[in-house]
Design a protein around this motif. Structure first.
Motif, PDB file in Angstrom:
ATOM      1  N   LYS A 291     -10.801 -49.121  -9.307  1.00  0.00           N
ATOM      2  CA  LYS A 291     -11.151 -48.677  -8.170  1.00  0.00           C
ATOM      3  C   LYS A 291     -12.502 -47.164  -7.684  1.00  0.00           C
ATOM      4  O   LYS A 291     -11.864 -46.471  -6.765  1.00  0.00           O
ATOM      5  CB  LYS A 291      -9.596 -48.703  -7.024  1.00  0.00           C
ATOM      6  CG  LYS A 291      -8.326 -49.687  -7.463  1.00  0.00           C
ATOM      7  CD  LYS A 291      -8.977 -50.907  -7.328  1.00  0.00           C
ATOM      8  CE  LYS A 291      -7.715 -52.197  -7.154  1.00  0.00           C
ATOM      9  NZ  LYS A 291      -8.435 -53.717  -7.911  1.00  0.00           N
ATOM     10  N   ILE A 292     -12.407 -46.673  -8.958  1.00  0.00           N
ATOM     11  CA  ILE A 292     -13.217 -46.242  -8.735  1.00  0.00           C
ATOM     12  C   ILE A 292     -14.422 -46.446  -7.636  1.00  0.00           C
ATOM     13  O   ILE A 292     -14.720 -47.123  -8.464  1.00  0.00           O
ATOM     14  CB  ILE A 292     -13.707 -45.232  -9.823  1.00  0.00           C
ATOM     15  CG1 ILE A 292     -11.969 -44.265 -10.685  1.00  0.00           C
ATOM     16  CG2 ILE A 292     -14.845 -43.744  -9.638  1.00  0.00           C
ATOM     17  CD1 ILE A 292     -11.796 -42.845  -9.889  1.00  0.00           C
ATOM     18  N   PRO A 293     -15.102 -45.376  -6.584  1.00  0.00           N
ATOM     19  CA  PRO A 293     -16.401 -46.278  -6.285  1.00  0.00           C
ATOM     20  C   PRO A 293     -17.642 -45.891  -7.193  1.00  0.00           C
ATOM     21  O   PRO A 293     -18.245 -44.821  -6.912  1.00  0.00           O
ATOM     22  CB  PRO A 293     -16.307 -45.334  -4.805  1.00  0.00           C
ATOM     23  CG  PRO A 293     -15.479 -43.439  -5.161  1.00  0.00           C
ATOM     24  CD  PRO A 293     -14.491 -44.324  -5.958  1.00  0.00           C
ATOM     25  N   CYS A 294     -18.522 -46.802  -7.877  1.00  0.00           N
ATOM     26  CA  CYS A 294     -18.968 -46.013  -8.905  1.00  0.00           C
ATOM     27  C   CYS A 294     -19.672 -47.591  -9.320  1.00  0.00           C
ATOM     28  O   CYS A 294     -19.153 -48.423  -9.343  1.00  0.00           O
ATOM     29  CB  CYS A 294     -18.847 -45.779 -10.181  1.00  0.00           C
ATOM     30  SG  CYS A 294     -17.662 -46.476 -11.204  1.00  0.00           S
ATOM     31  N   THR A 295     -20.534 -47.979  -9.794  1.00  0.00           N
ATOM     32  CA  THR A 295     -21.939 -49.114 -10.419  1.00  0.00           C
ATOM     33  C   THR A 295     -22.517 -49.008 -11.102  1.00  0.00           C
ATOM     34  O   THR A 295     -22.751 -48.227 -11.573  1.00  0.00           O
ATOM     35  CB  THR A 295     -22.657 -49.285  -8.707  1.00  0.00           C
ATOM     36  OG1 THR A 295     -21.746 -48.943  -8.268  1.00  0.00           O
ATOM     37  CG2 THR A 295     -23.288 -50.263  -9.677  1.00  0.00           C
ATOM     38  N   LEU A 296     -21.961 -49.669 -11.976  1.00  0.00           N
ATOM     39  CA  LEU A 296     -22.712 -50.385 -13.180  1.00  0.00           C
ATOM     40  C   LEU A 296     -24.575 -50.753 -13.131  1.00  0.00           C
ATOM     41  O   LEU A 296     -24.333 -51.732 -12.558  1.00  0.00           O
ATOM     42  CB  LEU A 296     -22.326 -50.770 -14.585  1.00  0.00           C
ATOM     43  CG  LEU A 296     -23.133 -51.256 -15.803  1.00  0.00           C
ATOM     44  CD1 LEU A 296     -23.255 -50.094 -16.648  1.00  0.00           C
ATOM     45  CD2 LEU A 296     -22.851 -52.230 -16.748  1.00  0.00           C
ATOM     46  N   SER A 297     -25.653 -50.213 -13.777  1.00  0.00           N
ATOM     47  CA  SER A 297     -26.602 -51.089 -13.237  1.00  0.00           C
ATOM     48  C   SER A 297     -27.271 -50.296 -14.305  1.00  0.00           C
ATOM     49  O   SER A 297     -27.049 -49.858 -15.618  1.00  0.00           O
ATOM     50  CB  SER A 297     -27.460 -49.983 -11.886  1.00  0.00           C
ATOM     51  OG  SER A 297     -27.499 -48.650 -12.355  1.00  0.00           O
ATOM     52  N   GLY A 298     -28.542 -51.820 -14.786  1.00  0.00           N
ATOM     53  CA  GLY A 298     -29.316 -51.364 -15.948  1.00  0.00           C
ATOM     54  C   GLY A 298     -29.479 -52.191 -17.044  1.00  0.00           C
ATOM     55  O   GLY A 298     -29.192 -52.076 -18.189  1.00  0.00           O
ATOM     56  N   ALA A 299     -27.537 -52.261 -17.109  1.00  0.00           N
ATOM     57  CA  ALA A 299     -27.472 -53.055 -18.193  1.00  0.00           C
ATOM     58  C   ALA A 299     -27.521 -54.203 -19.509  1.00  0.00           C
ATOM     59  O   ALA A 299     -27.891 -55.228 -17.499  1.00  0.00           O
ATOM     60  CB  ALA A 299     -25.435 -53.233 -18.239  1.00  0.00           C
ATOM     61  N   PRO A 300     -28.054 -54.845 -19.961  1.00  0.00           N
ATOM     62  CA  PRO A 300     -27.287 -54.077 -20.925  1.00  0.00           C
ATOM     63  C   PRO A 300     -27.656 -53.414 -21.799  1.00  0.00           C
ATOM     64  O   PRO A 300     -27.450 -52.382 -22.603  1.00  0.00           O
ATOM     65  CB  PRO A 300     -26.460 -55.609 -21.598  1.00  0.00           C
ATOM     66  CG  PRO A 300     -28.421 -56.670 -21.641  1.00  0.00           C
ATOM     67  CD  PRO A 300     -28.503 -56.352 -20.420  1.00  0.00           C
TER      68      PRO A 300
END
Length: 124
Positions: A43-52
């Motif tokens: 529930k932390i407001p963050c995003t993963l990009s660039g994966a894998p």
């Protein structure tokens, strides 16, 4: 310098993948679904990009500028626990990183976000 890339994702000592995976697709979508689930559950407001291949976790901007504190605390936690991902740029996953390395990174990200959950409650 050949083993230098190994140091940023291993906890205690460099590890070297002795042979390449049979297929480059082995790592294709490896960490993305796991880390996205970890982020969703936190529930932390963050995003993963660039994966894998080039993971990067960014924190959503907010009017109180908590994202800066969360980002600093998150990446400091990772570094202190043996994972170096770039706080302002995409990191890298290479063939030399083993499945064990990737599981360690996923676990450390989960621990860091759990740590942030406590801080986020205090700061918000």
């Amino acid at each position: 310098l050949e083993n230098l890339a190994d140091f940023h994702m291993t906890k205690r000592k460099p590890s070297v993948l002795k042979k390449f995976p049979l297929s480059p697709a082995l790592f294709k979508d490896d960490i993305k679904p796991y880390v996205n689930k970890i982020i969703e559950n936190s529930k932390i407001p963050c995003t993963l990009s660039g994966a894998p291949w080039m993971p990067f976790i960014t924190f959503e901007h907010d009017s109180k500028k908590l994202y800066k504190k969360l980002r600093n605390e998150f990446y400091t936690y990772l570094i202190r626990n043996g994972v170096f991902l770039q706080p302002y740029h995409h990191g890298y996953i290479a063939y030399r990183h083993t499945e064990e390395d990737l599981r360690f990174v996923e676990q450390t990200i989960a621990e860091a976000l759990e740590h942030l959950t406590k801080i986020f409650l205090i700061l918000s």
